[in-house]
Design a protein around this motif. Structure first.
Motif, PDB file in Angstrom:
ATOM      1  N   GLN A  34       0.835  -1.197   0.000  1.00  0.00           N
ATOM      2  CA  GLN A  34       0.000   0.000   0.000  1.00  0.00           C
ATOM      3  C   GLN A  34       0.872   1.251   0.000  1.00  0.00           C
ATOM      4  OE1 GLN A  34      -2.151  -0.456   3.764  1.00  0.00           O
ATOM      5  NE2 GLN A  34      -0.942   1.236   4.604  1.00  0.00           N
ATOM      6  N   GLU A 133      -3.480   0.622  -8.153  1.00  0.00           N
ATOM      7  CA  GLU A 133      -4.938   0.472  -8.253  1.00  0.00           C
ATOM      8  C   GLU A 133      -5.361  -0.993  -8.272  1.00  0.00           C
ATOM      9  OE1 GLU A 133      -6.825   2.793 -11.432  1.00  0.00           O
ATOM     10  OE2 GLU A 133      -5.011   4.027 -11.397  1.00  0.00           O
ATOM     11  N   GLY A 134      -4.618  -1.822  -8.965  1.00  0.00           N
ATOM     12  CA  GLY A 134      -4.969  -3.230  -9.079  1.00  0.00           C
ATOM     13  C   GLY A 134      -4.307  -4.115  -8.046  1.00  0.00           C
ATOM     14  N   GLN A 135      -3.368  -3.563  -7.277  1.00  0.00           N
ATOM     15  CA  GLN A 135      -2.601  -4.355  -6.322  1.00  0.00           C
ATOM     16  C   GLN A 135      -3.049  -4.195  -4.874  1.00  0.00           C
ATOM     17  OE1 GLN A 135      -0.170  -6.507  -7.301  1.00  0.00           O
ATOM     18  NE2 GLN A 135      -0.738  -5.990  -9.384  1.00  0.00           N
ATOM     19  N   PHE A 138      -8.760  -5.028  -1.892  1.00  0.00           N
ATOM     20  CA  PHE A 138      -9.956  -4.731  -2.680  1.00  0.00           C
ATOM     21  C   PHE A 138     -10.776  -3.542  -2.199  1.00  0.00           C
ATOM     22  CE2 PHE A 138     -11.428  -7.517   0.654  1.00  0.00           C
ATOM     23  CZ  PHE A 138     -12.720  -7.099   0.934  1.00  0.00           C
ATOM     24  N   ARG A 141      -9.446  -0.024  -3.414  1.00  0.00           N
ATOM     25  CA  ARG A 141      -9.169   0.202  -4.845  1.00  0.00           C
ATOM     26  C   ARG A 141      -9.839   1.437  -5.418  1.00  0.00           C
ATOM     27  NH1 ARG A 141      -9.022  -6.104  -6.546  1.00  0.00           N
ATOM     28  NH2 ARG A 141      -6.939  -6.417  -5.687  1.00  0.00           N
ATOM     29  N   GLN A 142     -11.096   1.682  -5.074  1.00  0.00           N
ATOM     30  CA  GLN A 142     -11.791   2.828  -5.649  1.00  0.00           C
ATOM     31  C   GLN A 142     -11.151   4.143  -5.198  1.00  0.00           C
ATOM     32  OE1 GLN A 142     -16.026   3.001  -5.044  1.00  0.00           O
ATOM     33  NE2 GLN A 142     -16.196   4.994  -6.015  1.00  0.00           N
ATOM     34  N   TYR A 144      -8.019   4.577  -4.228  1.00  0.00           N
ATOM     35  CA  TYR A 144      -6.720   4.691  -4.896  1.00  0.00           C
ATOM     36  C   TYR A 144      -6.907   5.192  -6.324  1.00  0.00           C
ATOM     37  CZ  TYR A 144      -3.501   2.591  -1.483  1.00  0.00           C
ATOM     38  OH  TYR A 144      -2.703   2.362  -0.396  1.00  0.00           O
TER      39      TYR A 144
END
Length: 171
Positions: A34, A133-135, A138, A141-142, A144
């Motif tokens: 993160q 964003e993809g890492q 969950f 994610r939005q 980020y």
């Protein structure tokens, strides 16, 4: 600090290097990555909290970075039910974050992850700007994606404000 709705006030830090790659930290004892982040203390501004968290988690000081900008508003995410800490008062249902975009102006050798008694990160690396964003876990994610989308255009601006924050050129 927790607002009336149950969101913990927090800052997020997107630190870029000269190639506009972002600092990506691995949480100590986990296989989870993160951006640096942390809560505001009572009486602390979001900017003060950002610099405190930057030092505590990454070992960098004000003079090691340039503040490029921040999100215009606070971005929120809710914690999934399994992450809620029932029994703690007040109950925190999520985080409300002000995101800052910083450029590293010092040597990356200044990055130190072990300045606190319980370090947030045990490893770090530079990654492509949108890779997080993809890492990230969950439920973040939005937020980020929102923060990266809003702050990315500021990387292309080159005019500085009196506060060292890059601003858009006026037409």
């Amino acid at each position: 600090m927790i607002d009336r709705a149950g969101y913990r006030l927090n800052v997020g830090i997107i630190l870029v290097n000269a190639q506009n790659r972002v600092f990506w930290g691995r949480r100590t004892g986990h296989d989870a990555w993160q951006f640096p982040q942390g809560g505001l203390a009572a009486g602390e501004t979001s900017l003060e909290a950002m610099f405190r968290e930057l030092h505590e988690e990454v070992g960098l000081d004000k003079e090691d970075v340039e503040v490029i900008g921040s999100t215009k508003r606070w971005l929120k995410y809710r914690l999934p039910k399994q992450y809620l800490r029932h029994g703690s008062e007040p109950l925190v249902i999520g985080q409300k974050q002000k995101w800052y975009l910083l450029k590293l102006v010092a040597s990356e050798q200044k990055v130190k992850l072990d300045l606190s008694d319980s370090p947030e990160f045990d490893s770090w690396r530079w990654v492509d700007f949108h890779e997080p964003e993809g890492q990230v876990i969950f439920f973040k994610r939005q937020v980020y994606a929102q923060a990266l989308k809003e702050l990315e255009p500021l990387l292309k601006k080159n005019r500085r404000s009196p506060y060292g924050i890059k601003r858009r050129k006026r037409s």
